[in-house]
Design an enzyme around this catalytic site. Structure first.
Site, PDB file in Angstrom:
ATOM      1  N   SER A 174      53.471 129.735  97.402  1.00 33.49           N
ATOM      2  CA  SER A 174      52.854 128.231  97.362  1.00 33.49           C
ATOM      3  C   SER A 174      52.558 127.444  96.129  1.00 33.49           C
ATOM      4  O   SER A 174      51.951 128.808  95.179  1.00 33.49           O
ATOM      5  CB  SER A 174      51.858 127.862  98.892  1.00 33.49           C
ATOM      6  OG  SER A 174      52.337 128.327  99.755  1.00 33.49           O
TER       7      SER A 174
HETATM    8  N1  SAH Z   1      50.720 132.595 101.793  1.00 32.82           N
HETATM    9  C1  SAH Z   1      51.859 133.193 100.847  1.00 32.82           C
HETATM   10  C2  SAH Z   1      52.772 132.727 101.007  1.00 32.82           C
HETATM   11  C3  SAH Z   1      54.167 132.906 101.723  1.00 32.82           C
HETATM   12  S1  SAH Z   1      55.152 131.897 102.579  1.00 32.82           S
HETATM   13  C4  SAH Z   1      51.846 133.697  99.377  1.00 32.82           C
HETATM   14  O1  SAH Z   1      50.397 133.653  99.138  1.00 32.82           O
HETATM   15  O2  SAH Z   1      52.529 133.836  98.900  1.00 32.82           O
HETATM   16  C5  SAH Z   1      55.436 132.376 103.763  1.00 32.82           C
HETATM   17  C6  SAH Z   1      55.148 133.655 104.871  1.00 32.82           C
HETATM   18  O3  SAH Z   1      55.086 133.317 106.166  1.00 32.82           O
HETATM   19  C7  SAH Z   1      56.063 133.921 104.499  1.00 32.82           C
HETATM   20  O4  SAH Z   1      56.098 135.098 103.820  1.00 32.82           O
HETATM   21  C8  SAH Z   1      57.081 134.243 106.072  1.00 32.82           C
HETATM   22  O5  SAH Z   1      57.510 135.411 106.540  1.00 32.82           O
HETATM   23  C9  SAH Z   1      55.709 134.155 106.706  1.00 32.82           C
HETATM   24  N2  SAH Z   1      55.828 133.538 108.268  1.00 32.82           N
HETATM   25  C10 SAH Z   1      56.061 132.742 108.423  1.00 32.82           C
HETATM   26  N3  SAH Z   1      56.113 132.974 109.925  1.00 32.82           N
HETATM   27  C11 SAH Z   1      55.609 133.963 110.527  1.00 32.82           C
HETATM   28  C12 SAH Z   1      54.905 134.229 111.834  1.00 32.82           C
HETATM   29  N4  SAH Z   1      54.979 133.600 112.770  1.00 32.82           N
HETATM   30  N5  SAH Z   1      54.040 135.369 111.380  1.00 32.82           N
HETATM   31  C13 SAH Z   1      53.663 136.554 110.513  1.00 32.82           C
HETATM   32  N6  SAH Z   1      54.193 135.831 109.682  1.00 32.82           N
HETATM   33  C14 SAH Z   1      55.336 134.385 109.203  1.00 32.82           C
END
Ligand code: SAH
Length: 209
Positions: free
Chosen positions: A57
């Site tokens: 993000s």
């Molecule tokens: N907080 C992260 C942002 C990652 S983007 C950072 O600091 O890099 C969002 C993430 O949510 C992705 O890796 C995606 O695979 C995950 N995601 C989406 N749906 C999900 C779910 N139901 N359970 C767990 N993770 C999920």
């Protein structure tokens, strides 16, 4: 842009919580970005790819979401969507007791390895974040870093009394709003924090619904 410039921008845009600011000034964001070429861009105020169609993000949004959790020192906090591990590292650098869930095995493993190597104490789990992580509930803060069509009920159940849940709600690649949800005397208060753009929250529960 370097880390100091990133911090100046976040402060200029109104983030005030010194614990959030101190943590983000410390965490080496460039190590959480997938490609080495992205090194110089790592501190720019935008999201970057981390593989598997996911993104780390935008720094300002990480700051806003972390501040909106309004955590007390050492509080238990749950993150859904570990991704690169950056948000979890920021929470750990603030001294929180961090639990994070990721659904993509490769991202889960890479983040778990990197966080351990950098010395951040974070509990990482592979699975569907819709269900939260019941074992260590309740949490004073829950942060969801993928956009869900609605707030997963288990997450509200796992939120402590007086706790805050920060979540982007909306359709994939459409208008999404960041909500700060507060549990107070058994009821739920919702505050709209403005428009955002997140990757989709992927869960069999939403597909079935
Ligand atoms: N907080 C992260 C942002 C990652 S983007 C950072 O600091 O890099 C969002 C993430 O949510 C992705 O890796 C995606 O695979 C995950 N995601 C989406 N749906 C999900 C779910 N139901 N359970 C767990 N993770 C999920």
């Amino acid at each position: 842009m370097d880390q100091n410039e990133m911090m100046d921008l976040i402060k200029r845009r109104g983030v005030r919580d010194s614990r959030v600011l101190d943590a983000m000034a410390q965490v080496p964001r460039h190590l959480f970005v997938a490609t080495p070429q992205a090194g110089s861009a790592a501190y720019g105020d935008f999201a970057l790819p981390i593989g598997h169609e996911q993104t780390i993000s935008q720094p300002y949004i990480v700051a806003v979401m972390t501040e909106a959790l309004m955590l007390k020192p050492g509080a238990p906090v749950l993150e859904i969507g570990t991704g690169s591990g950056y948000q979890a590292a920021v929470l750990a650098a603030m001294g929180m007791d961090v639990y994070t869930v990721e659904r993509i095995p490769e991202l889960h493993q890479a983040a778990q390895g990197l966080l351990a190597r950098l010395g951040y104490e974070v509990h990482c789990r592979l699975g569907d974040g819709y269900q939260g992580w019941t074992e260590f509930a309740p949490y004073d803060g829950i942060v969801v870093t993928a956009a869900a069509p609605k707030i997963p009920k288990p997450l509200i159940a796992q939120l402590a009394e007086g706790g805050h849940l920060v979540i982007p709600v909306g359709r994939p690649y459409r208008t999404q709003f960041l909500w700060q949800v507060t549990k107070e005397a058994g009821t739920i208060l919702k505050k709209d924090m403005g428009g955002v753009a997140f990757v989709p929250f992927v869960s069999p529960t939403f597909k079935a619904g």
